[in-house]
Design a protein around this motif. Structure first.
Motif, mmCIF file in Angstrom:
data_model
loop_
_atom_site.group_PDB
_atom_site.id
_atom_site.type_symbol
_atom_site.label_atom_id
_atom_site.label_comp_id
_atom_site.label_asym_id
_atom_site.label_seq_id
_atom_site.Cartn_x
_atom_site.Cartn_y
_atom_site.Cartn_z
ATOM 1 N N TYR A 131 1.281 9.951 -5.544
ATOM 2 C CA TYR A 131 1.918 11.227 -5.229
ATOM 3 C C TYR A 131 3.056 11.565 -6.188
ATOM 4 O O TYR A 131 3.422 12.741 -6.326
ATOM 5 C CB TYR A 131 2.401 11.231 -3.774
ATOM 6 N N GLU A 132 3.596 10.568 -6.848
ATOM 7 C CA GLU A 132 4.609 10.822 -7.868
ATOM 8 C C GLU A 132 3.988 11.040 -9.243
ATOM 9 O O GLU A 132 4.698 11.132 -10.238
ATOM 10 C CB GLU A 132 5.587 9.642 -7.923
ATOM 11 N N GLU A 145 -3.276 13.239 -15.787
ATOM 12 C CA GLU A 145 -3.344 14.698 -15.878
ATOM 13 C C GLU A 145 -3.971 15.304 -14.622
ATOM 14 O O GLU A 145 -3.582 16.380 -14.173
ATOM 15 C CB GLU A 145 -4.158 15.125 -17.105
ATOM 16 N N LYS A 146 -4.956 14.593 -14.036
ATOM 17 C CA LYS A 146 -5.682 15.120 -12.891
ATOM 18 C C LYS A 146 -5.879 14.014 -11.849
ATOM 19 O O LYS A 146 -6.962 13.454 -11.716
ATOM 20 C CB LYS A 146 -7.038 15.688 -13.319
ATOM 21 N N PRO A 147 -4.831 13.679 -11.092
ATOM 22 C CA PRO A 147 -4.970 12.606 -10.102
ATOM 23 C C PRO A 147 -5.901 12.996 -8.961
ATOM 24 O O PRO A 147 -5.947 14.159 -8.546
ATOM 25 C CB PRO A 147 -3.541 12.408 -9.610
ATOM 26 N N ALA A 168 0.834 -1.201 0.000
ATOM 27 C CA ALA A 168 0.000 0.000 0.000
ATOM 28 C C ALA A 168 0.867 1.249 0.000
ATOM 29 O O ALA A 168 0.525 2.266 -0.627
ATOM 30 C CB ALA A 168 -0.925 -0.008 1.210
ATOM 31 N N LYS A 169 1.998 1.202 0.682
ATOM 32 C CA LYS A 169 2.931 2.334 0.713
ATOM 33 C C LYS A 169 3.438 2.645 -0.698
ATOM 34 O O LYS A 169 3.442 3.799 -1.136
ATOM 35 C CB LYS A 169 4.102 2.015 1.645
ATOM 36 N N GLU A 170 3.862 1.606 -1.418
ATOM 37 C CA GLU A 170 4.367 1.796 -2.779
ATOM 38 C C GLU A 170 3.265 2.307 -3.703
ATOM 39 O O GLU A 170 3.510 3.160 -4.575
ATOM 40 C CB GLU A 170 4.930 0.485 -3.313
ATOM 41 N N ASN A 171 2.061 1.796 -3.522
ATOM 42 C CA ASN A 171 0.953 2.199 -4.381
ATOM 43 C C ASN A 171 0.581 3.664 -4.155
ATOM 44 O O ASN A 171 0.354 4.423 -5.098
ATOM 45 C CB ASN A 171 -0.257 1.305 -4.117
ATOM 46 N N TYR A 172 0.527 4.067 -2.892
ATOM 47 C CA TYR A 172 0.237 5.460 -2.560
ATOM 48 C C TYR A 172 1.310 6.382 -3.158
ATOM 49 O O TYR A 172 1.016 7.455 -3.682
ATOM 50 C CB TYR A 172 0.195 5.639 -1.044
ATOM 51 N N ARG A 173 2.563 5.946 -3.058
ATOM 52 C CA ARG A 173 3.658 6.767 -3.573
ATOM 53 C C ARG A 173 3.511 7.006 -5.071
ATOM 54 O O ARG A 173 3.823 8.089 -5.578
ATOM 55 C CB ARG A 173 5.007 6.135 -3.257
ATOM 56 N N LEU A 174 3.020 6.003 -5.805
ATOM 57 C CA LEU A 174 2.800 6.182 -7.241
ATOM 58 C C LEU A 174 1.817 7.323 -7.501
ATOM 59 O O LEU A 174 1.993 8.107 -8.438
ATOM 60 C CB LEU A 174 2.279 4.879 -7.862
ATOM 61 N N ILE A 206 -2.729 25.741 -3.581
ATOM 62 C CA ILE A 206 -1.847 25.520 -4.730
ATOM 63 C C ILE A 206 -0.576 26.347 -4.599
ATOM 64 O O ILE A 206 0.535 25.876 -4.877
ATOM 65 C CB ILE A 206 -2.595 25.849 -6.038
ATOM 66 N N GLU A 207 -0.701 27.589 -4.157
ATOM 67 C CA GLU A 207 0.465 28.449 -3.971
ATOM 68 C C GLU A 207 1.389 27.885 -2.885
ATOM 69 O O GLU A 207 2.621 27.991 -2.996
ATOM 70 C CB GLU A 207 0.027 29.866 -3.601
ATOM 71 N N ILE A 208 0.821 27.290 -1.870
ATOM 72 C CA ILE A 208 1.631 26.628 -0.838
ATOM 73 C C ILE A 208 2.498 25.548 -1.465
ATOM 74 O O ILE A 208 3.615 25.278 -1.023
ATOM 75 C CB ILE A 208 0.722 26.034 0.259
ATOM 76 N N GLY A 209 1.956 24.909 -2.513
ATOM 77 C CA GLY A 209 2.637 23.786 -3.123
ATOM 78 C C GLY A 209 2.221 22.466 -2.507
ATOM 79 O O GLY A 209 2.944 21.465 -2.613
ATOM 80 N N ALA A 210 1.045 22.468 -1.839
ATOM 81 C CA ALA A 210 0.546 21.235 -1.229
ATOM 82 C C ALA A 210 0.406 20.153 -2.289
ATOM 83 O O ALA A 210 -0.053 20.420 -3.407
ATOM 84 C CB ALA A 210 -0.797 21.496 -0.553
ATOM 85 N N ASP A 211 0.802 18.944 -1.941
ATOM 86 C CA ASP A 211 0.648 17.829 -2.878
ATOM 87 C C ASP A 211 -0.804 17.405 -2.976
ATOM 88 O O ASP A 211 -1.246 16.948 -4.038
ATOM 89 C CB ASP A 211 1.497 16.641 -2.416
ATOM 90 N N SER A 212 -1.551 17.545 -1.879
ATOM 91 C CA SER A 212 -2.935 17.087 -1.890
ATOM 92 C C SER A 212 -3.771 17.883 -0.904
ATOM 93 O O SER A 212 -3.259 18.451 0.063
ATOM 94 C CB SER A 212 -3.011 15.586 -1.551
ATOM 95 N N TRP A 213 -5.057 17.912 -1.178
ATOM 96 C CA TRP A 213 -6.063 18.481 -0.278
ATOM 97 C C TRP A 213 -7.370 17.779 -0.583
ATOM 98 O O TRP A 213 -7.821 17.770 -1.730
ATOM 99 C CB TRP A 213 -6.204 19.991 -0.491
ATOM 100 N N SER A 214 -7.958 17.186 0.439
ATOM 101 C CA SER A 214 -9.217 16.485 0.221
ATOM 102 C C SER A 214 -10.408 17.397 0.466
ATOM 103 O O SER A 214 -11.351 17.431 -0.307
ATOM 104 C CB SER A 214 -9.302 15.241 1.121
ATOM 105 N N GLY A 215 -10.366 18.175 1.542
ATOM 106 C CA GLY A 215 -11.493 19.059 1.823
ATOM 107 C C GLY A 215 -12.722 18.277 2.215
ATOM 108 O O GLY A 215 -12.771 17.055 2.120
#
Length: 371
Positions: A44-45, A338-340, A36-42, A273-282
């Motif tokens: 985020y990469e 394009e839009k993960p 699961a760690k490797e899959n999640y990393r994909l 986005i300006e922060i450069g956050a990799d993700s935000w679920s909200g």
């Protein structure tokens, strides 16, 4: 990475593993071709994962070495909170000495309003006492959590009380909101936040050395149920530069940055986005379709299904849940590179639902990788 065709044995050979939190019930863990760690990393990469990450694929970590986690009843580690640490009449000081009171009815803590330790931001140097982070028992904490941190799941370090939330804890909400826009206090807020950056990066760096994690779950709530607490301009001027520095530090040590920010904050997405956050679920009250259409690809967005279920309703039928998951996959997988996105959890999902999501997404991503 070599793609592996789905085999039904991946589900049939599933085992039970601990949930994301020490208090969570056991969850089904599939016999996956990669961890699961490797899959999640994909994800985020920005690569094609093997399946859409499930809630059971991550493990949250909030060690009691940080007093904030005890004060806010957010300890997720090998040594969970004791009942006497969670009483409603018991106060726990955070790392700045501010007492928080646990409210059992809502399952969380708050600073008792009405007597803030800081009434004017200009006085912060005389009032605020920063913690001696170096004196914390990092070695002991690392040893105590050695097994807990040795996980094949996506290991997320929880950092509660960011910048605006910290200002609220010092000043109460109204005073903190005013300080962000009061020309007589703004420079003092900038100075305070700059010092917080140094403190926060010190903690994160020491934590990473003690128990290396994959991502940080950085909390700073910016909105209520109907709207943000402040404008985008205020966020950009007063808060974004400092969280951005924390994010830059996280990236410099190889840690991904998830912005956990509750509230209806559609208007503040450019700040994340300006922060450069990799993700935000909200939260679901945000217009995720609009955000996806306008900002998709600029950060990994958490998107819920088009159905929801809450306790007290009739049981959610499996075919209803599966049909919704299929619509979600059909909608978001074709443009995933394009839009993960991440799939929002479905509360009260019926037995068999995770089996369907896992198999359907395994096949969908294999098709995408081969296209």
């Amino acid at each position: 990475m070599k793609r592996i065709t789905f085999d039904r044995k991946e589900i049939d050979n599933a085992t039970e593993m601990p949930g994301a939190l020490p208090t969570s019930p056991p969850v089904k863990t599939f016999d996956t071709p990669i961890s699961a760690k490797e899959n999640y990393r994909l994800v985020y990469e920005r690569k094609v994962p093997f399946w859409i990450p499930l809630g059971s694929d991550r493990q949250l970590f909030a060690p009691r070495i940080d007093p904030d986690n005890i004060a806010r009843i957010q300890v997720f580690e090998a040594n969970p909170l004791k009942p006497e640490e969670m009483k409603g009449d018991h106060t726990n000081p955070d790392k700045f000495g501010v007492p928080w009171i646990y409210v059992p009815q809502v399952g969380g803590s708050m600073v008792e309003p009405g007597s803030p330790i800081l009434k004017d931001a200009n006085d912060w140097l005389d009032v605020i006492r920063f913690p001696d982070v170096a004196s914390w028992d990092w070695v002991g904490s690392a040893e105590a959590n050695k097994q807990f941190a040795s996980t094949n799941k996506w290991f997320m370090f929880t950092f509660v009380t960011g910048f605006f939330e910290r200002l609220i804890s010092f000043m109460d909400f109204e005073n903190a909101a005013v300080a962000l826009i009061d020309d007589d206090q703004k420079e003092a807020v900038h100075s305070l936040f700059a010092s917080l950056v140094e403190c926060y990066c010190d903690i994160i760096g020491r934590a990473y050395n003690a128990y290396p994690f994959d991502a940080i779950w950085f909390h700073d709530d910016w909105g209520a149920q109907r709207s943000p607490f402040f404008s985008l301009d205020v966020a950009m001027e007063m808060i974004v530069p400092y969280i951005k520095q924390v994010r830059e530090f996280c990236h410099s040590i190889g840690v991904f940055f998830d912005m956990h920010s509750c509230g209806k904050n559609d208007l503040l997405v450019p700040a994340y986005i300006e922060i450069g956050a990799d993700s935000w679920s909200g939260q679901p009250m945000n217009d995720k379709q609009m955000i996806y259409d306008q900002y998709g690809g600029k950060l990994i967005l958490g998107v819920e299904l088009d159905i929801s279920w809450t306790a007290g309703n009739p049981p959610l039928e499996l075919d209803t849940a599966e049909a919704s998951a299929k619509r979600w996959l059909d909608k978001f997988i074709p443009s995933y590179l394009e839009k993960p996105v991440l799939m929002g959890g479905l509360a009260g999902a019926p037995a068999g639902y995770s089996d369907f999501v896992y198999e359907a997404s395994r096949n969908a991503f294999n098709d995408l990788a081969g296209s």
